[in-house]
Design a protein around this motif. Sequence first.
Motif, PDB file in Angstrom:
ATOM      1  N   LEU A 194      11.579   4.451   2.007  1.00  0.00           N
ATOM      2  CA  LEU A 194      10.809   3.279   2.624  1.00  0.00           C
ATOM      3  C   LEU A 194       9.197   1.743   2.741  1.00  0.00           C
ATOM      4  N   ALA A 195       9.005   2.034   1.639  1.00  0.00           N
ATOM      5  CA  ALA A 195       8.310   0.720   1.129  1.00  0.00           C
ATOM      6  C   ALA A 195       9.102  -0.096   0.708  1.00  0.00           C
ATOM      7  N   LEU A 196       9.831   0.138  -0.136  1.00  0.00           N
ATOM      8  CA  LEU A 196      10.824  -1.120  -0.670  1.00  0.00           C
ATOM      9  C   LEU A 196      11.557  -1.180   0.400  1.00  0.00           C
ATOM     10  N   GLU A 197      11.635  -1.170   1.285  1.00  0.00           N
ATOM     11  CA  GLU A 197      13.004  -1.423   2.643  1.00  0.00           C
ATOM     12  C   GLU A 197      14.319  -0.713   2.209  1.00  0.00           C
ATOM     13  N   GLN A 198      14.656   0.234   2.030  1.00  0.00           N
ATOM     14  CA  GLN A 198      15.118   0.780   1.091  1.00  0.00           C
ATOM     15  C   GLN A 198      16.254   1.874   2.215  1.00  0.00           C
ATOM     16  N   PRO A 199      17.325   1.866   2.447  1.00  0.00           N
ATOM     17  CA  PRO A 199      17.872   3.116   3.652  1.00  0.00           C
ATOM     18  C   PRO A 199      17.118   4.341   3.069  1.00  0.00           C
ATOM     19  N   THR A 200      16.664   5.390   4.285  1.00  0.00           N
ATOM     20  CA  THR A 200      16.889   6.550   3.415  1.00  0.00           C
ATOM     21  C   THR A 200      17.222   7.279   4.075  1.00  0.00           C
ATOM     22  N   ARG A 242       0.878  -1.478   0.606  1.00  0.00           N
ATOM     23  CA  ARG A 242       0.071  -0.134  -0.317  1.00  0.00           C
ATOM     24  C   ARG A 242       1.187   1.255   0.169  1.00  0.00           C
ATOM     25  N   HIS A 243       2.315   1.309   1.094  1.00  0.00           N
ATOM     26  CA  HIS A 243       2.367   1.985   1.132  1.00  0.00           C
ATOM     27  C   HIS A 243       3.625   2.247  -0.601  1.00  0.00           C
ATOM     28  N   LEU A 244       3.574   1.961  -1.162  1.00  0.00           N
ATOM     29  CA  LEU A 244       4.584   1.660  -2.101  1.00  0.00           C
ATOM     30  C   LEU A 244       3.631   1.918  -3.905  1.00  0.00           C
ATOM     31  N   ARG A 245       1.870   2.008  -3.703  1.00  0.00           N
ATOM     32  CA  ARG A 245       1.480   2.705  -4.746  1.00  0.00           C
ATOM     33  C   ARG A 245       1.347   3.762  -4.543  1.00  0.00           C
ATOM     34  N   MET A 246       1.084   4.338  -2.736  1.00  0.00           N
ATOM     35  CA  MET A 246       0.751   5.732  -2.679  1.00  0.00           C
ATOM     36  C   MET A 246       2.248   6.628  -3.037  1.00  0.00           C
ATOM     37  N   ALA A 247       3.285   6.281  -2.953  1.00  0.00           N
ATOM     38  CA  ALA A 247       4.862   7.412  -3.254  1.00  0.00           C
ATOM     39  C   ALA A 247       4.501   6.782  -4.499  1.00  0.00           C
ATOM     40  N   ARG A 248       4.125   6.137  -5.326  1.00  0.00           N
ATOM     41  CA  ARG A 248       4.687   5.929  -6.555  1.00  0.00           C
ATOM     42  C   ARG A 248       3.490   6.595  -6.999  1.00  0.00           C
ATOM     43  N   VAL A 250       9.717  16.248  -4.328  1.00  0.00           N
ATOM     44  CA  VAL A 250      10.597  14.780  -5.238  1.00  0.00           C
ATOM     45  C   VAL A 250      11.344  14.052  -3.850  1.00  0.00           C
ATOM     46  N   GLN A 251      11.913  14.684  -3.065  1.00  0.00           N
ATOM     47  CA  GLN A 251      12.794  14.178  -1.420  1.00  0.00           C
ATOM     48  C   GLN A 251      11.411  13.231  -1.454  1.00  0.00           C
ATOM     49  N   VAL A 252       9.944  13.813  -0.339  1.00  0.00           N
ATOM     50  CA  VAL A 252       9.425  12.935   0.419  1.00  0.00           C
ATOM     51  C   VAL A 252       8.917  11.947  -0.573  1.00  0.00           C
ATOM     52  N   ALA A 253       8.708  11.990  -1.374  1.00  0.00           N
ATOM     53  CA  ALA A 253       7.685  10.864  -2.572  1.00  0.00           C
ATOM     54  C   ALA A 253       8.881  10.288  -2.126  1.00  0.00           C
ATOM     55  N   ALA A 254      10.216  10.641  -3.033  1.00  0.00           N
ATOM     56  CA  ALA A 254      11.662   9.042  -2.913  1.00  0.00           C
ATOM     57  C   ALA A 254      11.988   8.542  -1.413  1.00  0.00           C
ATOM     58  N   GLU A 255      11.700   9.257  -0.548  1.00  0.00           N
ATOM     59  CA  GLU A 255      11.477   9.138   0.865  1.00  0.00           C
ATOM     60  C   GLU A 255      10.866   7.987   0.833  1.00  0.00           C
TER      61      GLU A 255
END
Length: 182
Positions: free
Chosen positions: A138-144, A96-102, A129-134
């Motif tokens: 987070l949704a992809l469990e990548q470091p922020t 859900r978070h990934l869909r929202m971010a995209r 862009v920074q907020v959306a990319a972050e």
Amino acid sequence: MDAPAPWERQPGEPARAYTNFCLYRDLLPAERSLRKVAERVAESSSKPRRVSAVVRQLQRWSSRWRWVERAAAWDAELDRRRREAMLKEARETQERHLRMARAMLTIVARRLQQIDPAELTPKDAARWVQVAAELERLALEQPTAVLEHRGTPAEQWINAILEVWRRRQAGGEGGSGADRSA
């Protein structure tokens, strides 16, 4: 034919023994005891029964039908089900978070194409862009964040945009500051 799960009625197990096992099994592990079951059985009985007599019967059934082992298997099964539900919920939340971010990135990209550059500061665009990319990271469990003080890629990108904007304002590359209204 498969054997029933340990917490289910076992072949040959009398109905009364199984009913009392269910009372035992369904107590919280920290409160589980034959005495507690005996007290409940004695209270609900239509004939007056001594708790000590009920306990003795429960001890025989518990030993014969391995109540402690079966209740432990039930506890493990409940724990497995809880963990499975938690993992499912975590996966659904992540998706859900990934869909929202995209979706946010798509909206920001469209909005950036429609905006008159004079209406949006580079700092504002970079922040969107920074907020959306972050959120996407987070949704992809990548470091922020980066532990070195060089800054995150988003911060480096913001600084690069600000540098280009400063040069333009100062009349450097890409046009003069006179081209823009203040």
